[in-house]
Design an enzyme around this catalytic site. Structure first.
Site, PDB file in Angstrom:
ATOM      1  N   ASN A  18      20.687 101.145 -98.644  1.00  0.00           N
ATOM      2  CA  ASN A  18      21.051 101.169 -97.219  1.00  0.00           C
ATOM      3  C   ASN A  18      22.517 101.579 -97.153  1.00  0.00           C
ATOM      4  OD1 ASN A  18      21.752 100.653 -94.584  1.00  0.00           O
ATOM      5  ND2 ASN A  18      21.448  98.430 -94.702  1.00  0.00           N
ATOM      6  N   TRP A  19      22.747 102.808 -96.715  1.00  0.00           N
ATOM      7  CA  TRP A  19      24.125 103.316 -96.695  1.00  0.00           C
ATOM      8  C   TRP A  19      24.947 102.738 -95.544  1.00  0.00           C
ATOM      9  CZ3 TRP A  19      23.750 109.354 -97.719  1.00  0.00           C
ATOM     10  CH2 TRP A  19      23.401 109.557 -99.062  1.00  0.00           C
ATOM     11  N   LYS A  20      24.300 102.080 -94.597  1.00  0.00           N
ATOM     12  CA  LYS A  20      25.018 101.575 -93.411  1.00  0.00           C
ATOM     13  C   LYS A  20      25.799 102.736 -92.785  1.00  0.00           C
ATOM     14  CE  LYS A  20      24.807  97.061 -95.477  1.00  0.00           C
ATOM     15  NZ  LYS A  20      25.373  95.749 -95.705  1.00  0.00           N
ATOM     16  N   HIS A  60      17.923  94.193 -89.521  1.00  0.00           N
ATOM     17  CA  HIS A  60      19.009  93.934 -90.479  1.00  0.00           C
ATOM     18  C   HIS A  60      19.979  92.921 -89.882  1.00  0.00           C
ATOM     19  CE1 HIS A  60      22.511  94.483 -93.006  1.00  0.00           C
ATOM     20  NE2 HIS A  60      21.675  94.931 -93.917  1.00  0.00           N
ATOM     21  N   GLU A  74      23.070  92.826 -89.770  1.00  0.00           N
ATOM     22  CA  GLU A  74      24.164  93.416 -88.978  1.00  0.00           C
ATOM     23  C   GLU A  74      23.672  93.787 -87.573  1.00  0.00           C
ATOM     24  OE1 GLU A  74      25.239  96.194 -92.036  1.00  0.00           O
ATOM     25  OE2 GLU A  74      25.854  94.469 -93.247  1.00  0.00           O
ATOM     26  N   GLU A 104      17.568  88.900 -97.077  1.00  0.00           N
ATOM     27  CA  GLU A 104      18.992  89.176 -97.230  1.00  0.00           C
ATOM     28  C   GLU A 104      19.793  88.002 -96.668  1.00  0.00           C
ATOM     29  OE1 GLU A 104      19.561  93.741 -97.660  1.00  0.00           O
ATOM     30  OE2 GLU A 104      19.913  93.174 -95.587  1.00  0.00           O
ATOM     31  N   GLY A 112      27.609  91.993 -98.723  1.00  0.00           N
ATOM     32  CA  GLY A 112      28.950  92.571 -98.721  1.00  0.00           C
ATOM     33  C   GLY A 112      30.031  91.650 -99.250  1.00  0.00           C
ATOM     34  N   SER A 162      24.656  91.985-102.152  1.00  0.00           N
ATOM     35  CA  SER A 162      25.513  92.142-103.330  1.00  0.00           C
ATOM     36  C   SER A 162      24.746  92.438-104.614  1.00  0.00           C
ATOM     37  CB  SER A 162      26.428  90.917-103.498  1.00  0.00           C
ATOM     38  OG  SER A 162      27.310  90.824-102.386  1.00  0.00           O
TER      39      SER A 162
HETATM   40  P1  13P Z   1      25.529  94.792 -99.954  1.00  0.00           P
HETATM   41  O1  13P Z   1      24.679  95.261-101.128  1.00  0.00           O
HETATM   42  O2  13P Z   1      26.695  95.665 -99.707  1.00  0.00           O
HETATM   43  O3  13P Z   1      25.848  93.342-100.061  1.00  0.00           O
HETATM   44  O4  13P Z   1      24.590  94.955 -98.650  1.00  0.00           O
HETATM   45  C1  13P Z   1      23.318  94.428 -98.654  1.00  0.00           C
HETATM   46  C2  13P Z   1      22.609  94.891 -97.438  1.00  0.00           C
HETATM   47  O5  13P Z   1      22.919  94.484 -96.334  1.00  0.00           O
HETATM   48  C3  13P Z   1      21.525  95.875 -97.609  1.00  0.00           C
HETATM   49  O6  13P Z   1      20.817  96.069 -96.445  1.00  0.00           O
END
Ligand code: 13P
Length: 254
Positions: free
Chosen positions: A10-12, A96, A98, A167, A173, A212
């Protein structure tokens, strides 16, 4: 979707179309011949055409990070599942953390999106997970169960088109992943909730871990019996580290 581990990135909100092309130029040669795991990248919407073009004739799949539930209309700034599908996406991430916590998405809204995306033939990765405060209050299972039941309401018969990503919000993150055995405990619980919704369908769902994940911890995480893949944020942005995680999955499968 079969029994293969799903290794998803997931590149966000990272990368331009040009950077997307450069990424795949470096990434694809590193995963050539990998056939034991399924590989998915979910870039920002604007990068999807470049990603689809670059991964044509490769086993790498492309997905969206979100979508709205209407097919089209006056919804400024939104994108529909029809559009994702037409652009070449096979998957969409929904719910997600976020989206839930920064953009205020409710379980009800997420459920509408899940229904709509499935209707368009997209595979859905529904994300669930507790915050640190919820975990410390002993609410992990309660929160996860509620997010699953509300998110999947009305589509319990379509579990074969769905994956779940666990998650934990406190692990996203932060560089600190959940301990593999702690994640395993929640994954096992998630499967028990899914089995209550649809005993046969639950067997087809892959429950991924996200938060992470990096090359250094991927093996321990993917070795847990109820962890059927990973959803990787930060470590998916570098072709080398994401390829390394893919290869760890492949090795565990072989
Ligand atoms: P990180 O791997 O940067 O912690 O992010 C996880 C995530 O939110 C994947 O959707």
């Amino acid at each position: 979707m079969g029994d293969k581990l799903l290794i998803a990135g997931n590149w966000k909100m990272h990368k331009t179309p040009q950077q997307t092309r450069e990424y795949f130029e470096q990434f694809l040669p590193q995963v050539e011949g990998v056939n034991g795991v399924e590989i998915l990248i979910c870039p920002p919407f604007i990068d999807i055409p470049a990603a689809v073009e670059m991964t044509k004739d490769t086993p790498v799949k492309i997905g969206g990070q979100n979508c709205y539930y209407e097919k089209e209309g006056a919804f400024t700034g939104e994108i529909s599942p029809v559009m994702l599908k037409a652009a070449g996406c096979e998957y969409v991430i929904l719910g997600h953390s976020e989206r839930r916590h920064i953009f205020g998405e409710s379980d009800e809204l997420i459920n509408k999106k899940v229904i709509s995306a499935l209707e368009e033939g997209l595979r859905v990765i529904l994300c669930v997970g507790e915050t640190l405060q919820e975990r410390e209050s002993g609410l992990t299972f309660t929160v996860v169960e509620s997010q699953l039941k509300l998110g999947l309401s009305g589509v319990e018969d379509k579990l074969s088109q769905i994956e779940i990503a666990y998650e934990p919000v406190w692990a996203i993150g932060t560089g600190v992943a959940a301990k593999p055995e702690d994640a395993q405990e929640v994954h096992k619980f998630i499967y028990s909730v899914l089995e209550n919704l649809n005993p046969e369908g639950a067997k087809k769902v892959r429950v991924l871990y996200g938060g992470s994940v990096k090359p250094a911890n991927a093996e321990a995480i993917l070795s847990q019996p109820h962890i059927k893949g990973v959803l990787v944020g930060g470590a998916s942005l570098k072709p080398d580290s994401f390829a390394e995680i893919v290869k760890i999955g492949q090795r565990l499968t072989a």
